[in-house]
Scaffold this active site. Structure first.
Site, PDB file in Angstrom:
ATOM      1  N   ASP A  20      32.168 -18.208 -14.571  1.00 27.37           N
ATOM      2  CA  ASP A  20      32.518 -19.512 -14.002  1.00 27.37           C
ATOM      3  C   ASP A  20      33.619 -19.319 -12.963  1.00 27.37           C
ATOM      4  O   ASP A  20      34.568 -18.552 -13.168  1.00 27.37           O
ATOM      5  CB  ASP A  20      32.984 -20.460 -15.114  1.00 27.37           C
ATOM      6  N   ILE A  21      33.500 -20.023 -11.844  1.00 32.48           N
ATOM      7  CA  ILE A  21      34.474 -19.903 -10.757  1.00 32.48           C
ATOM      8  C   ILE A  21      35.834 -20.510 -11.133  1.00 32.48           C
ATOM      9  O   ILE A  21      36.859 -20.157 -10.545  1.00 32.48           O
ATOM     10  CB  ILE A  21      33.906 -20.562  -9.476  1.00 32.48           C
ATOM     11  N   GLN A  26      28.583 -33.484 -16.908  1.00 33.88           N
ATOM     12  CA  GLN A  26      27.795 -32.458 -16.211  1.00 33.88           C
ATOM     13  C   GLN A  26      27.968 -32.656 -14.707  1.00 33.88           C
ATOM     14  O   GLN A  26      27.694 -33.735 -14.188  1.00 33.88           O
ATOM     15  CB  GLN A  26      26.312 -32.575 -16.586  1.00 33.88           C
ATOM     16  N   HIS A  45      27.747 -23.129 -21.178  1.00 33.23           N
ATOM     17  CA  HIS A  45      29.072 -22.525 -21.021  1.00 33.23           C
ATOM     18  C   HIS A  45      29.350 -21.653 -22.239  1.00 33.23           C
ATOM     19  O   HIS A  45      29.119 -22.091 -23.378  1.00 33.23           O
ATOM     20  CB  HIS A  45      30.164 -23.598 -20.992  1.00 33.23           C
ATOM     21  N   HIS A  81      22.861 -25.444 -17.845  1.00 33.12           N
ATOM     22  CA  HIS A  81      23.638 -24.220 -18.066  1.00 33.12           C
ATOM     23  C   HIS A  81      24.404 -24.320 -19.373  1.00 33.12           C
ATOM     24  O   HIS A  81      24.845 -25.392 -19.762  1.00 33.12           O
ATOM     25  CB  HIS A  81      24.594 -23.960 -16.897  1.00 33.12           C
TER      26      HIS A  81
HETATM   27  P1  5GP Z   1      29.393 -28.607 -15.674  1.00 31.60           P
HETATM   28  O1  5GP Z   1      30.599 -29.460 -15.418  1.00 31.60           O
HETATM   29  O2  5GP Z   1      28.218 -29.054 -14.825  1.00 31.60           O
HETATM   30  O3  5GP Z   1      29.054 -28.466 -17.111  1.00 31.60           O
HETATM   31  O4  5GP Z   1      29.787 -27.149 -15.244  1.00 31.60           O
HETATM   32  C1  5GP Z   1      29.640 -26.637 -13.961  1.00 31.60           C
HETATM   33  C2  5GP Z   1      30.463 -25.391 -13.925  1.00 31.60           C
HETATM   34  O5  5GP Z   1      30.088 -24.657 -12.786  1.00 31.60           O
HETATM   35  C3  5GP Z   1      31.964 -25.660 -13.805  1.00 31.60           C
HETATM   36  O6  5GP Z   1      32.637 -25.061 -14.892  1.00 31.60           O
HETATM   37  C4  5GP Z   1      32.334 -25.032 -12.460  1.00 31.60           C
HETATM   38  O7  5GP Z   1      33.600 -24.399 -12.477  1.00 31.60           O
HETATM   39  C5  5GP Z   1      31.219 -24.060 -12.229  1.00 31.60           C
HETATM   40  N1  5GP Z   1      30.919 -23.842 -10.831  1.00 31.60           N
HETATM   41  C6  5GP Z   1      30.735 -24.812  -9.882  1.00 31.60           C
HETATM   42  N2  5GP Z   1      30.442 -24.255  -8.692  1.00 31.60           N
HETATM   43  C7  5GP Z   1      30.432 -22.915  -8.900  1.00 31.60           C
HETATM   44  C8  5GP Z   1      30.196 -21.800  -8.012  1.00 31.60           C
HETATM   45  O8  5GP Z   1      29.924 -21.927  -6.819  1.00 31.60           O
HETATM   46  N3  5GP Z   1      30.291 -20.559  -8.566  1.00 31.60           N
HETATM   47  C9  5GP Z   1      30.582 -20.370  -9.885  1.00 31.60           C
HETATM   48  N4  5GP Z   1      30.652 -19.119 -10.318  1.00 31.60           N
HETATM   49  N5  5GP Z   1      30.798 -21.389 -10.742  1.00 31.60           N
HETATM   50  C10 5GP Z   1      30.736 -22.650 -10.240  1.00 31.60           C
END
Ligand code: 5GP
Ligand code: ZN
Length: 113
Positions: free
Chosen positions: A30-31, A93, A101, A99
């Site tokens: 994760d970034i 999300q 985590h 995805h």
């Molecule tokens: P969500 O909030 O949808 O469950 O999680 C999305 C995750 O993707 C977040 O933890 C965010 O930091 C990660 N993320 C978003 N954009 C990127 C990216 O360009 N590269 C990487 N490695 N992670 C990303």
């Protein structure tokens, strides 16, 4: 899916730090890590969310769940970890490609915020 960030990452069009890949799934760091180890595990097939899954996705969903422990071990996690799937607006999300985590190397708390 043309406009999907994670499809672009899987295709290598956007760089990522890969931690695992096979025919069905892709995993990368994760970034914006929320723990010393924080990676995401994705089906290569574009599935918008857990809510958009159907019975034909059973193989890849089971495969992800069965692979997580191996990747976690490879990443040096030895004392347990958290697996989370955020789904939809109330689930917070932000990227609409399913995805998982995986967070480790720190003590988690419950309930989540
Ligand atoms: P969500 O909030 O949808 O469950 O999680 C999305 C995750 O993707 C977040 O933890 C965010 O930091 C990660 N993320 C978003 N954009 C990127 C990216 O360009 N590269 C990487 N490695 N992670 C990303
Ligand atoms: Zn996608």
């Amino acid at each position: 899916m043309e406009d999907c960030l994670f499809c672009k990452i899987i295709a290598g069009e956007i760089p990522s730090t890969k931690v695992y890949e096979d025919d069905l799934i892709y995993a990368f760091n994760d970034i914006n890590p929320q723990a010393p180890v924080h990676f995401l595990v994705l089906p290569k097939k574009h599935i918008e969310s857990l809510d958009a899954t159907n019975p034909e996705d059973a193989e890849v969903l089971a495969h992800i769940l069965l692979k997580i422990k191996d990747i976690a071990k490879e990443q040096g996690i030895v004392n347990g970890y958290r697996v989370a799937i955020n789904c939809g607006p109330d689930g917070d999300q932000t990227v609409k490609h399913l995805h998982f985590h995986v967070l480790g190397k720190r003590k988690m708390s419950w309930p989540p915020g």
